[in-house]
Design a protein around this motif. Structure first.
Motif, PDB file in Angstrom:
ATOM      1  N   MET A  39       0.843  -1.191   0.000  1.00  0.00           N
ATOM      2  CA  MET A  39       0.000   0.000   0.000  1.00  0.00           C
ATOM      3  C   MET A  39       0.886   1.251   0.000  1.00  0.00           C
ATOM      4  O   MET A  39       1.838   1.351   0.757  1.00  0.00           O
ATOM      5  CB  MET A  39      -0.907   0.013   1.242  1.00  0.00           C
ATOM      6  N   ARG A  40       0.556   2.217  -0.865  1.00  0.00           N
ATOM      7  CA  ARG A  40       1.311   3.457  -0.916  1.00  0.00           C
ATOM      8  C   ARG A  40       1.122   4.248   0.384  1.00  0.00           C
ATOM      9  O   ARG A  40       0.082   4.172   1.026  1.00  0.00           O
ATOM     10  CB  ARG A  40       0.841   4.331  -2.079  1.00  0.00           C
ATOM     11  N   GLN A  41       2.150   5.023   0.736  1.00  0.00           N
ATOM     12  CA  GLN A  41       2.041   5.833   1.947  1.00  0.00           C
ATOM     13  C   GLN A  41       0.855   6.788   1.854  1.00  0.00           C
ATOM     14  O   GLN A  41       0.128   6.989   2.834  1.00  0.00           O
ATOM     15  CB  GLN A  41       3.327   6.627   2.191  1.00  0.00           C
ATOM     16  N   GLN A  42       0.645   7.381   0.684  1.00  0.00           N
ATOM     17  CA  GLN A  42      -0.468   8.316   0.515  1.00  0.00           C
ATOM     18  C   GLN A  42      -1.808   7.651   0.860  1.00  0.00           C
ATOM     19  O   GLN A  42      -2.674   8.254   1.493  1.00  0.00           O
ATOM     20  CB  GLN A  42      -0.499   8.824  -0.934  1.00  0.00           C
ATOM     21  N   ASP A  43      -1.975   6.392   0.427  1.00  0.00           N
ATOM     22  CA  ASP A  43      -3.209   5.669   0.728  1.00  0.00           C
ATOM     23  C   ASP A  43      -3.308   5.349   2.221  1.00  0.00           C
ATOM     24  O   ASP A  43      -4.395   5.423   2.808  1.00  0.00           O
ATOM     25  CB  ASP A  43      -3.285   4.378  -0.087  1.00  0.00           C
ATOM     26  N   ARG A  44      -2.170   4.991   2.838  1.00  0.00           N
ATOM     27  CA  ARG A  44      -2.177   4.725   4.281  1.00  0.00           C
ATOM     28  C   ARG A  44      -2.589   5.965   5.060  1.00  0.00           C
ATOM     29  O   ARG A  44      -3.392   5.905   5.996  1.00  0.00           O
ATOM     30  CB  ARG A  44      -0.789   4.282   4.771  1.00  0.00           C
ATOM     31  N   LEU A  45      -2.057   7.108   4.667  1.00  0.00           N
ATOM     32  CA  LEU A  45      -2.381   8.344   5.370  1.00  0.00           C
ATOM     33  C   LEU A  45      -3.875   8.648   5.271  1.00  0.00           C
ATOM     34  O   LEU A  45      -4.501   9.085   6.247  1.00  0.00           O
ATOM     35  CB  LEU A  45      -1.567   9.503   4.782  1.00  0.00           C
ATOM     36  N   GLY A  46      -4.444   8.423   4.105  1.00  0.00           N
ATOM     37  CA  GLY A  46      -5.873   8.638   3.938  1.00  0.00           C
ATOM     38  C   GLY A  46      -6.697   7.729   4.825  1.00  0.00           C
ATOM     39  O   GLY A  46      -7.687   8.154   5.443  1.00  0.00           O
ATOM     40  N   LEU A  47      -6.291   6.456   4.922  1.00  0.00           N
ATOM     41  CA  LEU A  47      -7.024   5.503   5.756  1.00  0.00           C
ATOM     42  C   LEU A  47      -6.882   5.829   7.243  1.00  0.00           C
ATOM     43  O   LEU A  47      -7.817   5.645   8.023  1.00  0.00           O
ATOM     44  CB  LEU A  47      -6.551   4.082   5.458  1.00  0.00           C
ATOM     45  N   ILE A  48      -5.707   6.314   7.639  1.00  0.00           N
ATOM     46  CA  ILE A  48      -5.521   6.723   9.037  1.00  0.00           C
ATOM     47  C   ILE A  48      -6.462   7.880   9.373  1.00  0.00           C
ATOM     48  O   ILE A  48      -7.144   7.882  10.395  1.00  0.00           O
ATOM     49  CB  ILE A  48      -4.051   7.124   9.287  1.00  0.00           C
ATOM     50  N   LEU A  49      -6.533   8.872   8.490  1.00  0.00           N
ATOM     51  CA  LEU A  49      -7.409  10.016   8.726  1.00  0.00           C
ATOM     52  C   LEU A  49      -8.875   9.608   8.701  1.00  0.00           C
ATOM     53  O   LEU A  49      -9.689  10.132   9.472  1.00  0.00           O
ATOM     54  CB  LEU A  49      -7.140  11.099   7.678  1.00  0.00           C
TER      55      LEU A  49
END
Length: 255
Positions: free
Chosen positions: A1-11
């Motif tokens: 998973m891309r970091q950008q996608d991880r950040l979105g899921l965290i938010l």
């Protein structure tokens, strides 16, 4: 998973739970706890959350997920919706209006092989994608930029839209419901979207199933202003039935 996608899921998790833990996030996203800690540190530097011992809490209330972190959410559904939307246009459409959003961004990508098409948009990321396409005649509205959505909004954008005629407007929204109509998070953005709707002969709303039955802060329009809605096959049948009973044509993309 891309970091950008991880950040979105965290938010997204923070938006619903108000707090998150490092071990749970690491298990859920399939990465190391060290990676999660780096993600949380990055989001704290952007003032999107506050770090705690073992996790993080929301900085205030996260009403709107920044556009740069929306790409990984319901991505397959959004691509399927975009494909159906472009198919629904027909071959005789000469101009299409697009507002900002992750689903309309997928629509723009699905339009790139169309020839002799004029695209009007107030979304900076969509304009950047289409500006290099020689087969697309691109018109970009002026206005004030919103960092959350990459959209140009306000009086300048509305003045542009008030003086043009568009065959079809394809609109992304944050909420669709029988009682509240089409809604979004920001009142100025809603007003600019309303101007785009008024400039079009036909209006298609593209919204993944998570948007159905929801209502945002700012109203864009009643459902009567919409020709059809395209969503995905994960939608609650009760939501679909209620929308159809209101007179709206609803199509579901297969994901």
């Amino acid at each position: 998973m891309r970091q950008q996608d991880r950040l979105g899921l965290i938010l997204e998790n923070l938006n619903t739970q108000s707090s998150v833990g490092v071990p749970e996030l690491a298990d859920r996203l399939g990465v190391s706890q060290a990676s999660i800690r780096r993600d949380l540190q990055l989001l704290q530097e952007q003032q999107l959350l506050t770090r705690t011992h073992g996790g993080a809490v929301a900085s205030g209330v996260l009403y709107e997920l920044p556009m740069r972190y929306r790409g990984g959410r319901h991505q397959q559904a959004k691509r399927a919706i975009a494909k159906v939307a472009v198919e629904r246009l027909g071959s005789d459409v000469g101009s299409v209006g697009l507002n900002g959003g992750s689903t309309t961004t997928e629509v723009a990508r699905a339009l790139v092989n169309r020839s002799s098409l004029r695209v009007v948009t107030n979304a900076l990321n969509i304009a950047s994608d289409l500006a290099v396409r020689s087969n697309i005649d691109l018109v970009v509205c002026g206005g004030s930029a919103r960092a959350e959505s990459y959209e140009l909004v306000g009086p300048l954008a509305e003045l542009t839209l008030a003086n043009i005629n568009i065959d079809v407007a394809i609109i992304g929204v944050d909420g669709v419901s029988v009682t509240a109509g089409l809604t979004t998070h920001h009142e100025v953005e809603a007003q600019t979207n309303r101007a785009l709707l008024k400039s079009a002969e036909r209006v298609i709303v593209v919204a993944d199933s998570s948007k159905l039955g929801r209502r945002g802060f700012a109203r864009i329009s009643d459902l009567s202003a919409v020709t059809e809605l395209i969503t995905d096959d994960g939608a609650d049948p009760a939501d679909i039935e209620a929308l159809r009973r209101s007179g709206l044509q609803v199509y579901q993309a297969v994901t």
